[in-house]
Design a protein around this motif. Structure first.
Motif, PDB file in Angstrom:
ATOM      1  N   GLU A 131     -11.909   6.088 -26.812  1.00  0.00           N
ATOM      2  CA  GLU A 131     -10.900   7.129 -26.655  1.00  0.00           C
ATOM      3  C   GLU A 131      -9.743   6.517 -25.881  1.00  0.00           C
ATOM      4  O   GLU A 131      -9.932   5.959 -24.791  1.00  0.00           O
ATOM      5  CB  GLU A 131     -11.474   8.339 -25.903  1.00  0.00           C
ATOM      6  CG  GLU A 131     -12.662   9.008 -26.582  1.00  0.00           C
ATOM      7  CD  GLU A 131     -12.300   9.741 -27.864  1.00  0.00           C
ATOM      8  OE1 GLU A 131     -11.100  10.000 -28.079  1.00  0.00           O
ATOM      9  OE2 GLU A 131     -13.216  10.071 -28.647  1.00  0.00           O
ATOM     10  N   LYS A 135      -5.888  10.323 -23.392  1.00  0.00           N
ATOM     11  CA  LYS A 135      -5.966  11.191 -24.566  1.00  0.00           C
ATOM     12  C   LYS A 135      -7.233  12.044 -24.586  1.00  0.00           C
ATOM     13  O   LYS A 135      -7.519  12.698 -25.595  1.00  0.00           O
ATOM     14  CB  LYS A 135      -5.916  10.352 -25.850  1.00  0.00           C
ATOM     15  CG  LYS A 135      -4.647   9.518 -26.012  1.00  0.00           C
ATOM     16  CD  LYS A 135      -3.416  10.377 -26.187  1.00  0.00           C
ATOM     17  CE  LYS A 135      -2.186   9.525 -26.460  1.00  0.00           C
ATOM     18  NZ  LYS A 135      -0.971  10.357 -26.623  1.00  0.00           N
ATOM     19  N   SER A 139      -8.800  11.014 -29.569  1.00  0.00           N
ATOM     20  CA  SER A 139      -8.607   9.841 -30.432  1.00  0.00           C
ATOM     21  C   SER A 139      -9.750   9.668 -31.414  1.00  0.00           C
ATOM     22  O   SER A 139      -9.527   9.402 -32.599  1.00  0.00           O
ATOM     23  CB  SER A 139      -8.442   8.578 -29.584  1.00  0.00           C
ATOM     24  OG  SER A 139      -7.360   8.710 -28.696  1.00  0.00           O
TER      25      SER A 139
END
Length: 387
Positions: A131, A135, A139
């Motif tokens: 990830e 975020k 992701s």
């Protein structure tokens, strides 16, 4: 002897006893206890997996930081080696996090690293759930890295979602429907990562067709013919994908299947025994343990048939039994080299408030007439498989 000298003498004696105890090689597994490496430090390889290569085992896992909660990557992937599975030598950081311009920047989420060896390219290939920094879990990518030796250093290649522009083998006609895809795209990925009735109302597979399918909790499996597969939670964790890798193990071929739709399978671990494929996984309850899942198939790509919870017994340290997988979550199944029908189920006993203190639950797999079971044993060794 005065009191001060007595205290010093006792302290020295206790120190000597501790050093001698550390110096004694381990000869058994003690699930849930501190597991010291060759330096006397608890092994730091969480969410990991093992590789057997040229007579040695290599254990790769997430490196955690003392006193730090959660799962942000501050260092990278740690690797240890062993000749007997009981005693492990620290080989350092196999894959280091990088600068802010990298997908694996310090502070990203880098989970469940697994390594396989490609005899054609003579490269060691690592895949992991990634990830991007800042975020959260939006992701849903996988990262891949390679090395010339099992200890590394591994070189990060890229991160991506998978099978963009490819439908799974078992795609349903309604999943190709343009209107349902448009409707789902309008939701702007506003789906949770746990059980929800909302997922079944939308065409998540179709909405990710062009950009690539999501990938979170994952594992790798190399079949007897040398073909490698990537197993990962997809479609906002609601469905498990099993995808064939390219011959160099560095990308996806577009040949994949959807499995266990809307069953929210996490932490998948696949192994093969007597021509059949077996799966261990968990439900999606975050850091909290839940009942282990299991399944069997005649083909790695499915179809799969779910079996019962394979765990039996109770972990006396936390009083948790099969209904909570002894307090652990599956991460890998290790075939023991040189022993017939010998497989070790590896679980992580997470400690989210102080992640470095996460413990390891290694337990034997016993095969039964209707599948397999994983009994709780507080201390055991490899002679268990000789019975």
């Amino acid at each position: 002897m005065n009191m001060k000298k007595a205290i010093v003498a006792i302290s020295l004696a206790l120190t000597s006893l501790c050093l001698n105890a550390q110096a004694q090689p381990a000869s058994s597994f003690k699930p849930g206890e501190i597991w010291p490496d060759n330096n006397g430090v608890h092994i730091n390889a969480h969410g990991g997996g093992l590789l057997y290569h040229d007579g040695s085992y290599y254990w790769y896992g997430e490196h955690k930081i003392a006193g730090v909660a959660g799962n942000k990557a501050e260092v990278g992937v740690h690797v240890y080696s062993s000749n007997d599975l009981y005693n492990w030598t620290d080989r350092g950081i196999a894959l280091k996090v990088e600068g802010d311009d990298s997908d694996i920047a310090k502070g990203c989420i880098l989970e469940r690293p697994k390594v396989i060896y490609n005899p054609k390219t003579k490269k060691f290939v690592m895949w992991f759930h990634l990830e991007l920094k800042g975020k959260k879990y939006d992701s849903a990518r996988s990262g891949v890295a390679t090395a010339d030796t099992p200890e590394g250093p591994f070189t990060f290649i890229r991160s991506q979602r998978h099978n963009a522009g490819h439908w799974p083998q078992n795609v349903q006609p309604e999943q190709k429907d343009p209107e349902s895809i448009k409707l789902t795209l309008a939701e702007n990925n506003k789906f949770g990562g746990g059980p929800s009735k909302k997922h079944a109302k939308f065409n998540i597979l179709g909405s990710h067709f062009e950009g690539g399918q999501m990938a979170r909790d994952m594992n790798l499996f190399v079949d007897d013919d040398g073909t490698a597969y990537h197993i990962y939670s997809s479609e906002h964790n609601s469905t498990l994908h099993i995808s064939q890798l390219s011959e160099d193990f560095l990308s996806h071929t577009g040949h994949y299947t959807r499995n266990f739709p809307f069953r929210w399978m996490e932490a998948p671990a696949v192994f093969k025994h007597d021509g059949k494929y077996y799966l261990i996984a968990s439900g999606c309850t975050g850091w909290k343990p839940n009942a282990a899942r299991s399944a069997v198939a005649d083909n790695i790509l499915g179809p799969w048939t779910e079996l019962k919870n394979p765990c039996t017994g109770t972990n006396p340290s936390n009083k948790l039994g099969a209904a909570k997988t002894f307090g652990g979550q599956s991460t890998y199944v290790l075939p023991v080299h040189g022993k017939k029908d010998a497989y070790i189920a590896m679980f992580d006993q997470w400690n989210p408030k102080d992640a470095i203190d996460g413990r390891y639950l290694w337990l034997p797999i016993n095969f039964t007439a209707d599948g397999f079971e994983i009994p709780w044993i507080s201390e055991w060794d490899l002679s268990h498989f000789d019975k």
